[in-house]
Design an enzyme around this catalytic site. Structure first.
Site, short mmCIF file in Angstrom:
data_model
loop_
_atom_site.label_atom_id
_atom_site.label_comp_id
_atom_site.label_asym_id
_atom_site.label_seq_id
_atom_site.Cartn_x
_atom_site.Cartn_y
_atom_site.Cartn_z
CB SER A 129 -0.91 0.00 1.24
OG SER A 129 -0.16 -0.17 2.41
CG ASN A 156 -4.28 -4.37 13.44
OD1 ASN A 156 -3.75 -4.31 12.33
ND2 ASN A 156 -4.65 -5.51 14.01
CB THR A 171 -41.43 24.94 -9.60
OG1 THR A 171 -42.53 25.38 -10.39
CG2 THR A 171 -41.31 25.82 -8.36
CG HIS A 172 -42.43 21.37 -12.20
ND1 HIS A 172 -42.75 20.06 -11.94
CD2 HIS A 172 -43.08 22.11 -11.26
CE1 HIS A 172 -43.58 20.01 -10.89
NE2 HIS A 172 -43.78 21.25 -10.45
CB SER A 183 -15.21 23.87 -29.92
OG SER A 183 -15.20 22.99 -31.02
CE LYS A 197 -19.64 23.94 -28.44
NZ LYS A 197 -20.81 23.47 -27.78
CG ASN A 243 -17.65 24.13 -24.95
OD1 ASN A 243 -18.73 24.53 -25.36
ND2 ASN A 243 -16.78 23.50 -25.70
CD GLU A 272 -19.39 21.12 -19.77
OE1 GLU A 272 -19.75 20.15 -20.45
OE2 GLU A 272 -18.65 22.02 -20.22
CE1 TYR A 324 -6.51 -2.97 9.11
CE2 TYR A 324 -5.60 -5.18 8.95
CZ TYR A 324 -5.73 -3.90 8.45
OH TYR A 324 -5.07 -3.54 7.30
CD GLN A 376 -3.02 -2.36 2.39
OE1 GLN A 376 -2.34 -2.57 3.37
NE2 GLN A 376 -2.78 -2.94 1.23
CE LYS A 417 -4.28 3.17 5.20
NZ LYS A 417 -5.07 1.94 4.97
N1 ARG Z 1 -1.30 -1.19 5.52
C1 ARG Z 1 -2.27 -1.62 6.48
C2 ARG Z 1 -3.58 -0.89 6.27
O1 ARG Z 1 -3.57 0.07 5.59
C3 ARG Z 1 -1.76 -1.37 7.86
C4 ARG Z 1 -2.34 -2.27 8.90
C5 ARG Z 1 -1.87 -3.64 8.71
N2 ARG Z 1 -2.18 -4.47 9.81
C6 ARG Z 1 -2.11 -5.79 9.73
N3 ARG Z 1 -2.39 -6.46 10.75
N4 ARG Z 1 -1.74 -6.37 8.63
O2 ARG Z 1 -4.63 -1.26 6.74
#
Ligand code: ARG
Length: 458
Positions: A24, A111, A156-157, A278, A284, A286, A291, A318, A323, A326
């Site tokens: 990650s 964790n 409205t509408h 364009s 044009k 735009n 948008e 956990y 993971q 993120k």
């Molecule tokens: N990279 C992991 C995550 O984003 C960190 C936690 C990992 N913990 C584990 N017990 N493998 O969740």
């Protein structure tokens, strides 16, 4: 050793695919500073609680400061083989200070570490978002204040309904973004508890002080249940929920800007810097920025749904599925940041075209309700009957291809003999707008009050 961190139990290195699916670091390096802040607080607490020696603790702290500098200077080498940001930083710490690095992870697990890091990250995202929404509200207030008398059609509408003012219309968005701001603040209050010290899931036998680390990291206190602390991602879900609602508001405004900018509406002018041309059609201009504000809303909502789906089947506590939180949260935060900034810029630069707005405000018999209200007020006719009489006159005007105010008095009197020429006084859009003096209504005075309320509040 198969793995520097947990090689003890393993005789094989991970396969290349295992490494690819598991790593990650490419995205969680965005939590590097949060990870270091958390480690500094943890280390200081370990020293203060006599869990590690002052000597080891200080060398860990100095190592962490050096790593922070290396990352700031762009010199830190992130390694995929070390999986994630936590391992990368600990790995580098070991290179710098040697075996003492191994003591930092006493009474801690990845964790609670990752739960802490992402919470610190999302807390900052809340603060940035609050600041940006505030800026947008201020831009809307400035624009609304200048346009409390700028009459435009209210819809409205998407059919002409009653005349309103551009200022009033913009103030409707201030209400929306004002609610968004309260959601950011609410969510921030709820998230501000520290999961650090929950360890893997059950807490620890070491005499740690979770209150001390919580305080050091600016939290109101520690979370109460160690299982929940490592299993919970509500703060991220709440952020993406509030961001989704805010993006939805931005998207509606973007849609209106897009519509108002068409040659057919021509209610507003937006300077070239918010538009593109364009490659084939020379005429044009735009409204791409608007948008894209509208389009990117889908990403934010998608990120929310993605993480909700990830979380919904996970048993406590956990699981590695988490993971996946993120990238979604980073993308949602990046997206809401850019759309808020773009919208603020557009609002600052938008110029209404009052003649066009006023002309359109009168079209479509938009003052028909004013006529009906006049019949009620002046002739004491029940509203339902007044509605009927007015409907009749609208049909007549439509037939003659003219406006309500162009109908001769004889024609009016055919519908009801008691009508006098005083009725023409309520058929202009300006009169209509000025008459809407009920609290929250569109009259310039009421809109000025709304502006004043928000100026005070913001
Ligand atoms: N990279 C992991 C995550 O984003 C960190 C936690 C990992 N913990 C584990 N017990 N493998 O969740």
């Amino acid at each position: 050793v198969a793995n520097v961190m947990w090689g003890g139990r393993f005789s094989q290195s991970p396969s290349a695919l295992m490494e690819a699916i598991n790593a990650s670091i490419d995205f969680d390096k965005r939590m590097a500073f949060q990870d270091i802040e958390g480690s500094i607080a943890h280390c200081m607490m370990l020293i203060a609680s006599d869990i590690i020696s002052k000597e080891d603790g200080e060398s860990i702290l100095n190592g962490l400061y050096q790593i922070r500098k290396e990352i700031e200077d762009g010199e830190f080498i992130f390694k995929k083989s070390l999986e994630d940001i936590h391992m990368n930083i600990e790995g580098r710490l070991r290179e710098i200070i040697g075996d003492a690095a191994g003591r930092l992870h006493t009474a801690r697990s990845r964790n609670d570490q990752v739960a802490l890091d992402i919470r610190l990250w999302i807390r900052d995202a809340h603060d940035r978002t609050a600041e940006q929404i505030t800026k947008l509200i201020k831009a809307l207030l400035d624009k609304a204040e200048k346009n409390t008398d700028t009459v435009m059609p209210g819809f409205t509408h998407l059919q002409s309904a009653q005349p309103v003012t551009f200022g009033h219309h913009l103030m409707a968005y201030v209400e929306m973004f004002g609610r968004d701001l309260t959601r950011v603040r609410d969510s921030r209050t709820r998230l501000n508890e520290s999961p650090l010290g929950a360890c893997a899931l059950a807490g620890t036998s070491f005499p740690i002080s979770r209150h001390m680390t919580a305080l050091a990291l600016g939290f109101d206190g520690p979370t109460r249940n160690s299982l929940d602390s490592v299993a919970d991602r509500d703060a991220l879900l709440e952020f993406m929920s509030l961001a989704s609602i805010c993006a939805m508001h931005l998207s509606r405004l973007a849609e209106e800007i897009t519509l108002w900018m068409t040659p057919q509406f021509n209610f507003i002018k937006l300077p070239d810097r918010w538009t593109t041309g364009s490659s084939i059609m020379p005429q044009k201009r735009n409204p791409d920025a608007a948008e894209l504000v509208r389009g990117k809303t889908g990403r934010v909502i998608g990120s929310l749904v993605s993480l909700l789906t990830t979380m919904k089947g996970l048993p406590l506590t956990y699981s590695k599925d988490m993971q996946e939180d993120k990238e979604r949260v980073f993308d949602a935060a990046d997206t809401i940041e850019i759309v808020l900034a773009a919208m603020t810029g557009m609002i600052e630069d938008i110029q209404p075209v009052p003649e066009r707005m006023a002309a359109a405000a009168g079209a479509g018999f938009a003052t028909a309700t004013d006529l009906a209200d006049w019949l009620v007020r002046e002739l004491n006719i029940p509203f339902r009957d007044a509605h009927h009489i007015t409907g009749h006159l609208v049909a007549e005007a439509e037939k003659q291809g003219c406006d309500l105010s162009d109908l001769p008095l004889e024609v009016m009197q055919k519908a009801d003999s008691r009508i006098t020429d005083a009725v023409y006084g309520v058929l202009t859009v300006a009169a209509s707008v000025h008459s809407r003096t009920s609290f929250g209504g569109t009259s310039p005075k009421r809109v000025a009050e709304q502006v004043a309320y928000w100026r005070e509040k913001i």
